[in-house]
Design a protein around this motif. Structure first.
Motif, PDB file in Angstrom:
ATOM      1  N   TRP A   1       2.632   3.111  -2.586  1.00  0.00           N
ATOM      2  CA  TRP A   1       2.454   4.052  -3.542  1.00  0.00           C
ATOM      3  C   TRP A   1       1.076   4.625  -3.562  1.00  0.00           C
ATOM      4  O   TRP A   1       0.781   5.595  -3.632  1.00  0.00           O
ATOM      5  N   LEU A   2       0.056   3.805  -2.950  1.00  0.00           N
ATOM      6  CA  LEU A   2      -1.322   4.251  -2.570  1.00  0.00           C
ATOM      7  C   LEU A   2      -1.182   5.260  -1.605  1.00  0.00           C
ATOM      8  O   LEU A   2      -1.739   6.576  -1.611  1.00  0.00           O
TER       9      LEU A   2
ATOM     10  N   ILE B   1       0.234   1.801  -8.499  1.00  0.00           N
ATOM     11  CA  ILE B   1      -0.788   1.113  -7.420  1.00  0.00           C
ATOM     12  C   ILE B   1      -1.267  -0.210  -7.593  1.00  0.00           C
ATOM     13  O   ILE B   1      -1.267  -1.021  -6.610  1.00  0.00           O
TER      14      ILE B   1
ATOM     15  N   ASP C   1       0.883  -1.219   0.073  1.00  0.00           N
ATOM     16  CA  ASP C   1      -0.092   0.021   0.063  1.00  0.00           C
ATOM     17  C   ASP C   1       0.782   1.336   0.085  1.00  0.00           C
ATOM     18  O   ASP C   1       0.437   2.297   0.411  1.00  0.00           O
TER      19      ASP C   1
END
Length: 333
Positions: free
Chosen positions: A154-155, A190, A152
């Motif tokens: 890059w999110l 993502i 998670d």
């Protein structure tokens, strides 16, 4: 700057006596050993009979995380036979109130890296593959890997302005180019990052923390230590997160090493789907992207430096693998 490790003089006499009883020899002297990034209690012990050993664990000044993972590492040495050919010999453990040390083979005469050669790096790939194959029968002895903090990142950079700024701050004079690159690729990264934990790929026992300060080469073969994070996870994770360490230290790149690992695994009937390679590359880059630019951690003074060392190769590999634009050069200092 070094980690604040305890001195041998801090070790209780009762604990020293337990070591002597277990090793059937008096202790002549002991010195602190540095390596890794945390304040783990680590000593090289010189016995009167000429042997040396490593005592590592938790004691004065150790943080809560040291105490949390120490039983997990001890269980690996004690209960999981698949690691025996690729780990130091385990002599047992000793403990008193406030101290717990594992007694391990001293690898001071084994080969250190860097420097990396292609031959040494390729041998590491073959040895990791052999370990993964052996571990398939014992992966039920460890907990399953959790995806949080790995799938998670890059999110988080997209949704959290502070995370975004920490990452972009690494590029200094190239910040504008980095921002343009990030905006162009992040929606591609993502969903790929999120595929890392898919069950339709080879899973098994993994070390989960392979890097140059956690290994040596004994008689030409890889030896791994620091088994505290071992778990059941995607097998490709072990090599994927290892590649940036090798490249960052001047060794071969992932594109040269991954085929060697995959060929070894294929000889045992284990094949990796395309998404597995892509997702581990992207997840590796995301892991370092959300950490390398953050403020230093006082008890882990070298950690950010190492994360920056690995971020550049991880960004290069993932971008090249996916055919994305080349990321700008980050400011390493």
């Amino acid at each position: 700057m070094r980690e604040p490790k305890p001195y041998w003089r801090d070790v209780p006499l009762e604990l020293r006596k337990q070591i002597e009883e277990k090793m059937v020899s008096s202790i002549r002297m002991a010195t602190r050993v540095f390596g890794g990034y945390g304040p783990t209690a680590t000593f090289r012990i010189f016995l009167e009979d000429g042997r040396t050993l490593i005592a590592k664990g938790a004691g004065q000044g150790s943080i809560a995380e040291n105490w949390r993972v120490l039983p997990l590492e001890e269980a690996m040495y004690r209960d999981v036979t698949a690691i025996n050919p690729i780990s130091p010999r385990y002599f047992g453990s000793v403990s008193v109130d406030g101290w717990h040390l594992l007694l391990l083979e001293d690898l001071r005469n084994a080969k250190k890296v860097p420097p990396w050669s292609e031959a040494v790096a390729l041998q590491a790939m073959r040895d990791i593959a052999a370990f993964h194959v052996r571990g398939l029968s014992e992966d039920g002895k460890v907990e399953a890997m959790a995806g949080k903090g790995v799938t998670d990142n890059w999110l988080n950079i997209k949704n959290n302005i502070d995370e975004r700024n920490y990452f972009l701050g690494l590029f200094h004079e190239n910040r504008n180019k980095a921002e343009a690159w990030l905006d162009a690729v992040i929606d591609t990264l993502i969903p790929i990052e999120g595929e890392l934990m898919r069950p339709d790929q080879p899973w098994g026992l993994i070390h989960k923390d392979i890097r140059s300060d956690n290994l040596r080469f004994r008689n030409g073969n890889l030896v791994l230590f620091d088994w505290a994070l071992a778990c059941r996870g995607p097998l490709i994770f072990d090599v994927g997160f290892f590649f940036p360490s090798i490249e960052g230290e001047g060794g071969p790149i992932a594109e040269r090493l991954l085929p060697e690992y995959k060929n070894e695994m294929a000889s045992h009937g284990l094949e990796f789907p395309v998404f597995a390679e892509q997702s581990v590359a992207v997840a590796t880059a995301g892991f370092f992207a959300t950490r390398a630019g953050k403020p230093p951690i006082p008890l882990l003074p070298r950690l950010r430096y190492i994360q920056r060392l690995q971020l550049g190769p991880a960004l290069r590999w993932s971008s090249n693998l996916l055919g994305l634009p080349t990321p700008p050069t980050l400011n390493f200092i």
